[in-house]
Design a protein around this motif. Structure first.
Motif, PDB file in Angstrom:
ATOM      1  N   ASP A  40       0.864  -1.163   0.000  1.00 29.43           N
ATOM      2  CA  ASP A  40       0.000   0.000   0.000  1.00 29.43           C
ATOM      3  C   ASP A  40       0.907   1.222   0.000  1.00 29.43           C
ATOM      4  N   HIS A  41       1.089   1.860  -1.186  1.00 27.45           N
ATOM      5  CA  HIS A  41       2.026   2.972  -1.270  1.00 27.45           C
ATOM      6  C   HIS A  41       1.655   4.120  -0.335  1.00 27.45           C
ATOM      7  N   ALA A  42       0.380   4.227  -0.031  1.00 26.65           N
ATOM      8  CA  ALA A  42      -0.047   5.290   0.876  1.00 26.65           C
ATOM      9  C   ALA A  42       0.474   5.067   2.293  1.00 26.65           C
ATOM     10  N   ARG A  43       0.877   3.837   2.588  1.00 25.55           N
ATOM     11  CA  ARG A  43       1.370   3.519   3.939  1.00 25.55           C
ATOM     12  C   ARG A  43       2.892   3.339   3.961  1.00 25.55           C
ATOM     13  N   ILE A  44       3.558   3.830   2.916  1.00 24.19           N
ATOM     14  CA  ILE A  44       5.024   3.804   2.882  1.00 24.19           C
ATOM     15  C   ILE A  44       5.533   5.172   3.316  1.00 24.19           C
ATOM     16  N   GLY A  45       6.310   5.212   4.378  1.00 23.79           N
ATOM     17  CA  GLY A  45       6.927   6.461   4.814  1.00 23.79           C
ATOM     18  C   GLY A  45       8.272   6.622   4.130  1.00 23.79           C
ATOM     19  N   TYR A  46       8.396   7.629   3.255  1.00 26.35           N
ATOM     20  CA  TYR A  46       9.581   7.772   2.409  1.00 26.35           C
ATOM     21  C   TYR A  46      10.353   9.034   2.769  1.00 26.35           C
ATOM     22  N   LYS A  82       4.419  15.387  19.669  1.00 28.14           N
ATOM     23  CA  LYS A  82       4.700  14.230  20.529  1.00 28.14           C
ATOM     24  C   LYS A  82       5.905  13.447  20.002  1.00 28.14           C
ATOM     25  N   GLN A  83       5.952  13.269  18.688  1.00 31.10           N
ATOM     26  CA  GLN A  83       7.092  12.570  18.095  1.00 31.10           C
ATOM     27  C   GLN A  83       8.388  13.352  18.304  1.00 31.10           C
ATOM     28  N   MET A  84       8.311  14.671  18.160  1.00 35.77           N
ATOM     29  CA  MET A  84       9.503  15.496  18.333  1.00 35.77           C
ATOM     30  C   MET A  84      10.032  15.397  19.767  1.00 35.77           C
ATOM     31  N   SER A  85       9.106  15.316  20.721  1.00 35.29           N
ATOM     32  CA  SER A  85       9.552  15.168  22.113  1.00 35.29           C
ATOM     33  C   SER A  85      10.207  13.808  22.328  1.00 35.29           C
ATOM     34  N   ILE A 112      12.545  16.349  11.928  1.00 36.30           N
ATOM     35  CA  ILE A 112      11.264  16.931  11.503  1.00 36.30           C
ATOM     36  C   ILE A 112      10.627  16.058  10.429  1.00 36.30           C
ATOM     37  N   GLN A 113      11.422  15.631   9.449  1.00 36.43           N
ATOM     38  CA  GLN A 113      10.877  14.778   8.389  1.00 36.43           C
ATOM     39  C   GLN A 113      10.415  13.429   8.947  1.00 36.43           C
ATOM     40  N   MET A 114      11.203  12.840   9.853  1.00 40.99           N
ATOM     41  CA  MET A 114      10.837  11.548  10.431  1.00 40.99           C
ATOM     42  C   MET A 114       9.568  11.669  11.262  1.00 40.99           C
ATOM     43  N   ALA A 115       9.443  12.743  12.038  1.00 42.89           N
ATOM     44  CA  ALA A 115       8.242  12.943  12.853  1.00 42.89           C
ATOM     45  C   ALA A 115       7.008  13.081  11.962  1.00 42.89           C
TER      46      ALA A 115
END
Length: 512
Positions: free
Chosen positions: A67-73, A108-111, A137-140
């Motif tokens: 599911d390409h929509a669920r690929i974090g690139y 929350k991810q950044m923290s 920032i990109q990963m979060a």
């Protein structure tokens, strides 16, 4: 979660980068894609992530089942437009149709990433953050999209040592399976549990891919053993075949001599010798048909070295400088920067992103030029050094003699450049190949000091042992800024942390 079936990728000019590649990615997989520059690592990442523009430059067959929509690139580079966006616009692409609930998730991810993110930071452009902060920032942002798979293309580029350790920890603790490309051998050794190796063999005419469910260092050891075994078998077979051919030549010459000397009064004997010669020639054909074991020619088996010159006296002071203040614009970067380079020193400087290391190297370069210190500087942005409209051969040519051109092509050939790549514009080469052009220019420059700004950032970890050996063999001094922990450990013998208060000597440098 992700399945690739019979993937073949070709350039529009017909060069095959990947042929009939199939694999699946499962839970807890940390799959590292390795290989030399320009072998299709980033292209494969884009294909998996469903990036549309890949089909403008490549012919692709086979199936990517996911599911390409669920690929974090995470791409290797953001566009200039994205870098100029503020963080809010980067997260919320369309304010009229957006899910603003991702903002608290993002914070929350950044923290979790131990990065303080204040409301006013939403108004800052991405370009204003350090390399490590940009990656976080990109990963979060990716993690707010609840991905099933993460695909990270060169996430270690522009990261300082603290950010590299953070990334290693993130990869190891991630509950999401990952595919990633990296040139950082330390990160690969610490994190990867599967390896996909993309190669271009036989002068880049035959693509190979190897998939192993083992760690990076184990893969290298297994590969080295396989290459050594093939070399041994090829050598043994050649020795045996040489012995067979020598025995055959002796028999052939003996039969031929008897044919030439037999009397015409012995027709029966002549017939027997004719039959014998027929059998001897049949033996030769059988020997010729034996499949030869080829000597391995691994892609990373490159050669480059400085001319053998007597090592510089250990007490010779090459350069000494005391700089009270280092500025970029009106911003004070550091004070009381004292540097002395003595003899064949190997000095490594490291520090946080944006602290002024590259600015300091440019200052040193300028001062050495003013003082007529024989030196060569390798900058991070290769376009500052290279005329990318020229070919590698034309750029490296100084005297325009046949002998010089032959020497240059020998250097480039030893770095696995094809003849076409030697004569094509440098702008068509990968960043790793451009780095190799600069290395050739450096080796031919005949200087006493090298100033290196992130010299390994675009070179394959498989090639790095050769490059490190080259630097170790250099007769003069080296001053390098690097975040490559393997380079800092194996090439540099003195280490300095770049701080606002100057250069702080680190007596026992530890990559951990």
């Amino acid at each position: 979660m992700l399945v690739l079936k019979n993937i073949t990728i070709k350039t529009l000019k017909g060069r095959t980068l990947l042929n009939d590649c199939s694999f699946s990615l499962n839970k807890n997989d940390r799959l590292a894609i390795i290989g030399e520059e320009g072998n299709g690592k980033s292209t494969l990442c884009k294909l998996i992530a469903g990036v549309d523009d890949i089909h403008k430059d490549f012919i692709v067959s086979g199936d990517v089942i996911c599911d390409h929509a669920r690929i974090g690139y995470l791409p290797q580079h953001l566009s200039d437009k994205q870098y100029q966006q503020d963080v809010f616009s980067f997260l919320i692409q369309d304010p009229t149709d957006a899910d603003y609930d991702i903002l608290p998730q993002f914070e929350k991810q950044m923290s979790k990433f131990d990065m303080s993110f204040q409301p006013e930071d939403y108004n800052r452009s991405l370009s204003s953050f350090s390399g490590g902060e940009k990656i976080k920032i990109q990963m979060a942002k990716l993690l707010t999209e609840d991905p099933l798979v993460l695909v990270l293309d060169e996430p270690t580029n522009d990261l300082d040592l603290d950010a590299l350790r953070w990334l290693e920890d993130f990869i190891l603790k991630s509950s999401i399976p990952l595919i990633y490309v990296s040139h950082d051998s330390v990160l690969l050794a610490k994190t990867a549990n599967r390896i996909l190796h993309l190669e271009q063999t036989q002068r880049k005419q035959v693509p190979l891919w190897t998939l192993e469910s083992i760690g990076f260092e184990e893969y290298l050891a297994k590969r080295t053993h396989r290459i050594q075994r093939q070399e041994s078998l090829a050598k043994k077979q050649k020795s045996e075949m040489d012995a067979q051919m020598e025995k055959w030549r002796q028999i052939y010459q003996k039969v031929e001599h008897r044919q030439n000397t037999i009397s015409r009064q012995d027709p029966h004997g002549g017939q027997l010798l004719k039959k014998k010669m027929k059998n001897v020639k049949a033996v030769k054909r059988r020997i010729d048909k034996v499949e030869k074991i080829k000597n391995p020619d691994p892609e990373e088996a490159v050669e480059i070295f400085f001319d053998q010159v007597e090592s510089m006296p250990s007490s010779k002071v090459i350069f000494s400088d005391q700089l009270e203040s280092l500025y970029i614009g009106k911003r004070l970067l550091s004070s009381n920067l004292h540097l002395q380079i003595v003899g064949p020193a190997r000095i490594g400087i490291f520090g946080s992103n944006g602290c002024g290391k590259s600015t300091y190297l440019r200052y040193i370069d300028q001062k050495m030029s003013e003082l007529n210190v024989s030196h060569y500087m390798m900058v991070q942005d290769y376009s500052e050094k290279l005329d990318v409209t020229k070919s590698a051969v034309d750029f490296l040519t100084k005297d325009k003699t046949k002998e010089e051109k032959s020497e240059i092509m020998t250097y480039l050939g030893s770095l696995k450049f094809t003849e076409q790549e030697m004569i094509s514009p440098i702008e068509s080469l990968s960043l790793g190949q451009r780095a190799k052009v600069i290395l050739v220019d450096m080796v031919r420059s005949k200087v006493d000091c090298l100033i290196l700004d992130e010299p390994t950032r675009n070179l394959s970890p498989l090639t790095m042992p050769v490059v490190e050996s080259m630097f170790k063999q250099f007769h003069g001094a080296i001053l390098a800024v690097s975040h490559d922990r393997h380079f800092l450990t194996h090439v540099c013998d003195k280490h300095y942390l770049f701080t606002q208060e100057g250069l702080r000597f680190i007596e026992n440098f530890d990559i951990n």
